[in-house]
Scaffold this active site. Structure first.
Site, PDB file in Angstrom:
ATOM      1  N   GLU A  75      77.901  57.850 -16.033  1.00 48.13           N
ATOM      2  CA  GLU A  75      78.839  56.723 -16.113  1.00 48.13           C
ATOM      3  C   GLU A  75      79.720  56.806 -17.357  1.00 48.13           C
ATOM      4  OE1 GLU A  75      76.275  53.253 -15.647  1.00 48.13           O
ATOM      5  OE2 GLU A  75      76.484  53.415 -13.476  1.00 48.13           O
TER       6      GLU A  75
ATOM      7  N   ASP B 251      69.636  52.099  -8.040  1.00 48.69           N
ATOM      8  CA  ASP B 251      69.882  51.299  -9.248  1.00 48.69           C
ATOM      9  C   ASP B 251      69.268  49.905  -9.166  1.00 48.69           C
ATOM     10  OD1 ASP B 251      70.797  50.684 -11.697  1.00 48.69           O
ATOM     11  OD2 ASP B 251      72.918  50.550 -11.179  1.00 48.69           O
TER      12      ASP B 251
ATOM     13  N   GLU C  84      70.231  41.826 -12.792  1.00 46.25           N
ATOM     14  CA  GLU C  84      71.580  42.285 -12.425  1.00 46.25           C
ATOM     15  C   GLU C  84      71.813  42.222 -10.913  1.00 46.25           C
ATOM     16  OE1 GLU C  84      72.383  46.299 -13.654  1.00 46.25           O
ATOM     17  OE2 GLU C  84      74.355  46.347 -12.685  1.00 46.25           O
TER      18      GLU C  84
HETATM   19  C1  GCV Z   1      73.926  50.198 -19.058  1.00 40.89           C
HETATM   20  C2  GCV Z   1      73.892  50.295 -13.822  1.00 40.89           C
HETATM   21  C3  GCV Z   1      74.472  49.103 -14.504  1.00 40.89           C
HETATM   22  C4  GCV Z   1      75.135  49.507 -15.808  1.00 40.89           C
HETATM   23  C5  GCV Z   1      74.098  50.216 -16.669  1.00 40.89           C
HETATM   24  C6  GCV Z   1      73.610  51.435 -15.898  1.00 40.89           C
HETATM   25  C7  GCV Z   1      72.524  52.185 -16.661  1.00 40.89           C
HETATM   26  O1  GCV Z   1      74.892  51.116 -13.349  1.00 40.89           O
HETATM   27  O2  GCV Z   1      75.377  48.445 -13.665  1.00 40.89           O
HETATM   28  O3  GCV Z   1      75.596  48.351 -16.440  1.00 40.89           O
HETATM   29  O4  GCV Z   1      74.629  50.593 -17.907  1.00 40.89           O
HETATM   30  O5  GCV Z   1      73.055  51.011 -14.679  1.00 40.89           O
HETATM   31  O6  GCV Z   1      71.380  51.934 -16.388  1.00 40.89           O
HETATM   32  O7  GCV Z   1      72.851  52.996 -17.510  1.00 40.89           O
END
Ligand code: GCV
Length: 717
Positions: A306, A380, A408
Site C-alpha cells: 500500500e 483484510d 474497521e
Molecule cells: C494501516 C488495511 C487498512 C489500512 C491499513 C492496512 C494495513 O488496508 O484499510 O488502513 O493500514 O490494512 O494493515 O497495513
C-alpha cells in the site's frame, strides 16, 4: 437551611462519583453488596503483607488499596516486613516468601510472567499467597485476584497456577504523529506527542494499568504506515517518557520503522538493505534508541505494501530487509516484526495469494530475532475470513498473529460486535500442516515449529474518547483480546461473562441477556453485512457502509466488484481449481472442506466459489433466496438486540444505558441500509426480485449510491 444545602451537595457528589462514563473500564471496583461475600473479602484483604519495594509492587499495593476501599469500604493494614503475618501475602518467590505448595517444576514452569494464587490455612486462619518469579508476575496475580472478587468468586480454596500461553502480547496503535488514528473510531490518539516528554497525561498511566490487568506486555506506539520522524532524537525522548511510565506495568514499547528512514532522516541516498552505509545507519540508530530505552522491544515494519517503501525497491527480498534490521537490534535482544500484509497494484494475481507467494519461499531465511506478522485472513480483517494460508506454511519462521480490535470492517464505533468468537474461530481453525489438530493457535504459540518467539498483535481500538473505545461494548474487544493472548483456550462465553460483571453488574438477569447479545453479535453482523462468504464490499476508502457497486478505483482490488464478482450467472470469487486456485495454498485436508461447491461450508461458499443464483442451498432455498434470507434475518436480529437492551434499563447506570440504546438504533439503521443497498444492487445483476414476503426497501439504489461520507472517521493518515 444549611443542613438541606449540605444534603443536596452530598447527593450531587454521590451522583457525580457514581456517574459512569466508561473511563474506568473493567476496573471499576463497585461496592460488594452481598453481605456474606463482603465479610469474607474483608477478612481476606484485612492485613496485607507486601514483599519487595519495586515500583511494580507499589502499583500492586495501590491497586489493592483502591479495590479494598471501593469494593469493601475498608483500608487494609499493609506490612512489609513479615511475610507470615497477613491474610494476603504478595511478593516474588524468594527469601521471605516460600513457594508454599508449589513444586520446583511449577516454579520453573510459570516462567517470568506467571503467578500462583493459593489459599492455605495458617494458624487456623486462611491466608492467600500470590507469588511468581518476577514482580510483574505478582502484579498479574493481584489483578487476577481482584477479577475473582469483582466477579464474586469464593477465595477460600484457591489453587491457581497461571502463565501466559504467548510470549508477546502486543497492542498495535495505528496512531499518527498528528494525533489522527488510521482506522480509529474513538477520537484522537491518546499520545500527545507535542506535550511529551514534559507532560505525562494520567491516561498513559491508566492505559498501562488497564493493559497490565489483562496481561498485555507490549505496545507499538505508532502507525505501520510510518513516519520517520518518530526515530529522530526529540521524538525518541518522547518515546522514552512513555516507556518509563509503562515499564513497571511490564509493558515494553516498540516502534514502527519506515524503511526509507535512512534517506528521509539520515541523509543517505538509498535505503538498500545490503548497502553498508544503510546497515551502519540502522545499527547506529538502534544504539541510540537502546541507550535511552534499554528495554526497547524492537521494530515493526510494513514494507512494499500500500505504498510503503521496502526492500523490493532495491530488488531485495523481505528477508533481506528484515534481517538487516534484525542485525541492528540483536545486540540488545531486540526483535523485528515484519508484516506479511503485502499486495501490489502491478501484481494481477488474486490478492488472496500474494503474501503466500512472497513469503513462503523465504521460510528459513529470516534471522532468529525476526517474526513475521500475519493477519488472521488473507484479505483484510473481514467480518469472516478463512484463516490465512501462511499459517502452517512457514514452519521455520515464528509467525505472529495480527487481529484487528478496532472495528474497521466490523461496524466501526456504532455497532455492538463482540469479536472474541471471530478470534476463537481463527485460532481453532485446523491448518492440517502437521496432521489433524495443527491449529492456528499451535502455529502461533510456537509449539508446532518449536519457536521460542511467539505472540499476537491486536490493532488497538483505543482513543481519547472518555470511554477509551467509542462504543461502550468495544471495550470488551480490548479485554477479550488481552485475555485470549494470555490463554487462548478461554471461551468467548467466559470472557464475556467476566467483562460484563466487571464493567456493568453481577445481576444475573443482566448477565444472561447481554452475554447472549454479545455472543450472537458477530454472526448477526456477518448476516447483514457479508453473508455466505461475501467480503470487502464496503464503501471504498472509509469502509463505512455498503458499496458493492464500486468499480472505478485505480487498483483492481480496491473495487468491491473485484471481490463479489456478481454477474448474470451468479456471485462469488472462484478461488477453486477452476478459478484463481488460491485454495491450493492450503494443506490438502484444509482444502477439502472448501474445494467442492457441494460440500463447502456455506459460511465460506462465496469466498471460494462463483455460484449460480439458482443453486440450491442446504436450506432448500436458492442461493438468491438464501442471500435475501441472511440479509433480512441479520437486520431483524439487530432489532431483537435493541429490544433485549431496552429491558436492561433498570440494571445499570443511565449514562451507559442511553449510549448503548442510541448506538443500537444507529446500528439498526445501518443494518437496514446494508441489507437494502446490497440486495437492491444484486437485484440488478441477478435480475431476481427480493421475495415478496419481505418488507421491500423504501429507498432506491440510486439513493444509496448517492450517499457520501467525506468525513468518516479513521480514513486520514
Ligand atoms: C494501516 C488495511 C487498512 C489500512 C491499513 C492496512 C494495513 O488496508 O484499510 O488502513 O493500514 O490494512 O494493515 O497495513
Amino acid at each position: 437551611m444549611k443542613k438541606k444545602l449540605l444534603a443536596i451537595v452530598f447527593i450531587l457528589l454521590v451522583a457525580f462519583v457514581q456517574a459512569e462514563n466508561g473511563y474506568d473500564l473493567w476496573l471499576r471496583y463497585p461496592t460488594i453488596k452481598n453481605k456474606m461475600l463482603l465479610a469474607s473479602y474483608r477478612l481476606a484483604l484485612q492485613q496485607i503483607s507486601l514483599q519487595g519495594n519495586s515500583a511494580t509492587i507499589q502499583i500492586a499495593k495501590e491497586e489493592l488499596l483502591k479495590a479494598s476501599q471501593n469494593m469493601l469500604g475498608q483500608t487494609p493494614s499493609f506490612n512489609t516486613t513479615n511475610s507470615n503475618y497477613g491474610s494476603l501475602v504478595i511478593g516474588k518467590i524468594g527469601a521471605s516468601i516460600t513457594a508454599g505448595p508449589l513444586s520446583k517444576n511449577d516454579i520453573k514452569d510459570i516462567g517470568e510472567e506467571g503467578f500462583s494464587i493459593i489459599t492455605s490455612m495458617v494458624n487456623g486462619k486462611a491466608q492467600i499467597i500470590i507469588t511468581g518469579n518476577t514482580d510483574v508476575g505478582v502484579l498479574y496475580g493481584v489483578f487476577h485476584l481482584l477479577r475473582l472478587m469483582q466477579t464474586q468468586n469464593d477465595l477460600y480454596k484457591l489453587h491457581i497456577i497461571s502463565k501466559p500461553k504467548l510470549k508477546l502480547r502486543l497492542l498495535d496503535h495505528w496512531d499518527n504523529l498528528n494525533r489522527t488514528v488510521e482506522r480509529g473510531y474513538a477520537g484522537s490518539s491518546i499520545w500527545d506527542w507535542h506535550k511529551l516528554p514534559g507532560y505525562i497525561n494520567q491516561r498513559y498511566i491508566d492505559y498501562a494499568r488497564a493493559n497490565a490487568s489483562i496481561g498485555i506486555n507490549g505496545t507499538v506506539l505508532n502507525n505501520v504506515n510510518a513516519n520517520s520522524t518518530i526515530l529522530t532524537a526529540p521524538y525518541l525522548l518522547k518515546v522514552k517518557a512513555l516507556a518509563d511510565v509503562f515499564r513497571p506495568y511490564g509493558i515494553k514499547v516498540y516502534l514502527t520503522a519506515r524503511f526509507s528512514s535512512p534517506i528521509e532522516i539520515g541523509g543517505l541516498k538509498t535505503a538498500d538493505p545490503l548497502n553498508e552505509e544503510v546497515r551502519l545507519w540502522w545499527k547506529e540508530k538502534a544504539k541510540e534508541i537502546y541507550a535511552i530505552i534499554p528495554d526497547f522491544g524492537g521494530f515493526v515494519v510494513k514494507a512494499n505494501s500500500e505504498g510503503q517503501p521496502g526492500p523490493q525497491e532495491y530488488k531485495r527480498t523481505h528477508a533481506d530487509g528484515a534481517d538487516m534490521l534484525a542485525d541492528a537490534v540483536a545486540p540488545y535482544d531486540g526483535i523485528v516484526i515484519w508484516r506479511a500484509f503485502v499486495y501490489a497494484a502491478q501484481n494481477p494475481i488474486d490478492r488472496h495469494k500474494q503474501a503466500y507467494e512472497d513469503f513462503v519461499p523465504l521460510d528459513g531465511k529470516f534471522k532468529s530475532n525476526v517474526m513475521v506478522q500475519v493477519k488472521n485472513g488473507a484479505i483484510d480483517f473481514m467480518p469472516r475470513e478463512p484463516f490465512h494460508p501462511l499459517f502452517g506454511a512457514m514452519p521455520k519462521t515464528p509467525l505472529m498473529m495480527e487481529f484487528q480490535i478496532t472495528q474497521e470492517y466490523t461496524g466501526q464505533s456504532t455497532s455492538l460486535v463482540y469479536l472474541a468468537p471471530l478470534y476463537k474461530e481463527v485460532l481453532n481453525s485446523d491448518t492440517y500442516s502437521s496432521g489433524k489438530g495443527s491449529t492456528v493457535a499451535k502455529v502461533i504459540d510456537g509449539s508446532l515449529g518449536n519457536h521460542i518467539l511467539n505472540g499476537m498483535a491486536g490493532v488497538a481500538n483505543i482513543g481519547s474518547d472518555i470511554n477509551w473505545c467509542g462504543h461502550p461494548f468495544a471495550q470488551a474487544n480490548w479485554y477479550a483480546y488481552g485475555r485470549l493472548c494470555w490463554d487462548y483456550t478461554l471461551t468467548s462465553n467466559t470472557i464475556a461473562d467476566e467483562w460484563l460483571r466487571m464493567t456493568f453488574t453481577n445481576e444475573e438477569k443482566f448477565i444472561a441477556t447481554t452475554k447472549n447479545m454479545m455472543l450472537v453479535s458477530r454472526e448477526i453482523l456477518v448476516d447483514y453485512m457479508n453473508p455466505l462468504g461475501l467480503h470487502h464490499i464496503m464503501g471504498t476508502g472509509h469502509h463505512y457502509g455498503p458499496a458493492p457497486w464500486i468499480n472505478d478505483q485505480s487498483r483492481p482490488e480496491w473495487n468491491p466488484v473485484y471481490y463479489h464478482k456478481a454477474d448474470s450467472a451468479g456471485i462469488g470469487f472462484d478461488r477453486s481449481v477452476t478459478g484463481s486456485n488460491a485454495i491450493a495454498q492450503y494443506f490438502p485436508a484444509a482444502q477439502r472442506q472448501w474445494a467442492d461447491v457441494g460440500t463447502c461450508d456455506e459460511k465460506y461458499l462465496l469466498w471460494f466459489h462463483h455460484v449460480p443464483w439458482i443453486y440450491t442451498m442446504k436450506s432448500g432455498r436458492t442461493l438468491w433466496d438464501e442471500l435475501c434470507f441472511k440479509y433480512y434475518t441479520g437486520a431483524a436480529d439487530v432489532k431483537k438486540m435493541q429490544q433485549d437492551w431496552d429491558a436492561m434499563e433498570s440494571f445499570i447506570d443511565k449514562e451507559r444505558f442511553r449510549q448503548v440504546s442510541q448506538l443500537l438504533s444507529i446500528q439498526y439503521e445501518e443494518a437496514v441500509w446494508w441489507r437494502n443497498a446490497c440486495l437492491l444492487y444484486f437485484t440488478t445483476v441477478s435480475k431476481m426480485p427480493i421475495p415478496a414476503q419481505y418488507q421491500q426497501p423504501d429507498k432506491t439504489l440510486d439513493y444509496y449510491k448517492g450517499l457520501h461520507f467525506p468525513f468518516a472517521p479513521g480514513n486520514n493518515n
